[in-house]
Design an enzyme around this catalytic site. Structure first.
Site, PDB file in Angstrom:
ATOM      1  CE1 TYR A 226      -4.217   2.645  -0.062  1.00 59.62           C
ATOM      2  CE2 TYR A 226      -2.597   2.928   2.108  1.00 59.62           C
ATOM      3  CZ  TYR A 226      -3.529   3.570   1.279  1.00 59.62           C
ATOM      4  OH  TYR A 226      -4.055   4.763   1.072  1.00 59.62           O
ATOM      5  CE1 TYR A 236      -0.751   1.186   5.795  1.00 55.62           C
ATOM      6  CE2 TYR A 236       1.271   1.462   4.429  1.00 55.62           C
ATOM      7  CZ  TYR A 236       0.516   0.013   4.562  1.00 55.62           C
ATOM      8  OH  TYR A 236      -0.177  -1.067   4.822  1.00 55.62           O
TER       9      TYR A 236
END
Ligand code: NAD
Ligand code: NA
Length: 398
Positions: A226, A236
């Site tokens: 991702y 992230y």
């Protein structure tokens, strides 16, 4: 028993066998409505096969390409008045549907990080299928016991360098609040996260399968990654989990060299942000997903895990002319619609506006909630949640 949703934070403690079966059936119907994947895989091993992108990969392979599938996962059947886990019921429903369609489907329930489960899988391939032509690696786990050293690693979700402050949402209540997440205190946080979610275990799998001679000539393997928008970079892609994803992506090179003599190929596919058991645990991400869903649904380009995995197989891994479209870094991208500039601009605008008061209007928080409860077999109109159901459903091959 009568089964209702019981949640604790971002976890749902119960699952409904009939609702999860409907979820699986809906995914199968979608794949069948799209038609056959030409030149698709025929003998497929899915590691992390019971929920999220893994079960959808298994469904796409089986019902899109007529593939025999072996699924490896870590789930629990019902016990002592407690329903089984969603992934258990998903796998039971999947196998039942696959067998009815005349497709080979067997599953192994255990710790995929262990040498024992790898050996069990190899033994099953040798006994039933001979070789495998696609290995899907779709594990998501907060911890891993290293099979060679016995060391138990726990991953963390932290920024690196500085405190990250932004908005987040409690998707149950719709309350938007500010959150501050402290950065890692030492390199160990990064190393532990890489040990759990990096590429080493994928490499171990491919080494063991290769050494056992159970990989077909021209075998492909794919793992999932991702990237996402800049606003989630600190938590992230530039955080501890992102370091693990960098490691996973770099492992394709190692695996490609392991697979040279069988003409094998390793790929990472960057997938879209979606509601799964794993993504709901990441702070900030649920708010982003609820805004993203709103924008992508309005533009008619929203996809769930099954749409993503069908597109991965049909338009990326198994194209008509055999070429696999890749980005500059050699990755497959099925997050292309999520990352479109017009989508990201609108999400960013909504992000700056989002408050508890306007969230129901400007986001698809209800779609988030529905997707979350659907993962556990709840919130389906066609299911009577007041009725008794048989929670003792078994996975036929286990
Ligand atoms: P998920 O939690 O739905 O699925 C995880 C799977 O791993 C399950 O089948 C579970 O049984 C299995 N598993 C976990 N620990 C195991 C163990 N020790 N032994 C055997 N099986 C085990 O997660 P997901 O969101 O589908 O994630 C799959 C992959 O996709 C991950 O690499 C994730 O980073 C990636 N990804 C997710 C998103 C997203 O938004 N959800 C987006 C892009 C990429
Ligand atoms: Na194709």
């Amino acid at each position: 028993m009568i089964i209702k949703p019981r949640t604790r934070g971002f976890i749902c403690l119960t699952s409904h066998p009939d609702g999860t079966a409907l979820n699986i059936k809906n995914q199968i119907d979608y794949v069948q409505s799209k038609g056959t994947i030409e030149n698709g895989p025929k003998k497929v091993l899915v590691i992390g096969a019971s929920t999220g992108f893994g079960i959808s990969s298994r469904i796409a392979a089986a019902f899109g390409s007529g593939a025999a599938t072996i699924g490896v996962f870590f789930e629990k059947p019902a016990a002592e008045g407690k329903p089984g886990t969603a992934g258990w019921y998903n796998s039971a429903a999947f196998e039942k549907e696959a067998h009815e369609a005349g497709l080979y489907a067997k599953s192994i329930n255990g710790d995929a990080f262990s040498d024992e489960v790898k050996q069990q899988t190899i033994d099953l391939i040798k006994k039933d299928l001979g070789t495998i032509d696609l290995v899907v690696y779709s594990l998501a786990s907060p911890r891993r016991t290293h099979p060679k050293t016995g060391v138990a690693y726990a991953s963390v979700l932290k920024p690196i360098g500085q405190t990250f402050s932004n908005k987040t949402v409690d998707f149950h209540t719709g309350v938007v609040s500010d959150i501050s997440i402290n950065p890692i205190e030492s390199q160990e946080d990064i190393d532990n996260t890489i040990a759990v979610m990096g590429g080493e275990d994928w490499k171990f799998w491919m080494e063991d399968l290769h050494n056992a001679g159970v990989l077909a000539n021209g075998v492909k393997t794919v793992a999932y990654s991702y990237i996402g928008p800049e606003l989630t970079f600190p938590i992230y892609r530039n955080g501890t989990i992102g370091q693990a994803k960098n490691d996973l992506e770099a492992t394709t090179t190692t695996i490609n060299s392991i697979l040279k003599d069988v003409n094998g190929e390793a790929y990472v596919s960057v997938n879209k942000a979606l509601v799964t058991q794993s993504s709901s645990a990441i702070p900030v991400v649920p708010l982003y997903i609820s805004l993203l869903y709103k924008v992508m649904k309005e533009k008619g380009i929203h996809e769930g895990t099954i749409e993503q995995m069908y597109r991965l197989f049909n338009d990326r891994l198994y194209t008509t002319d055999g070429t696999i479209p890749l980005d500059n870094e050699g990755r497959i991208r099925v997050d292309d619609w999520e990352m479109r500039a017009d989508v990201q601009e609108e999400v960013a605008k909504l992000w700056s506006q989002a408050t508890t008061e306007n969230l129901e209007q400007i986001s698809d928080i209800q779609g988030y909630r529905d997707d979350f409860f659907n993962l556990f077999g709840f919130n389906f109109d066609a299911i009577d949640y007041e009725a008794e159901t048989n929670e003792m459903v078994q996975v036929p091959s286990i």
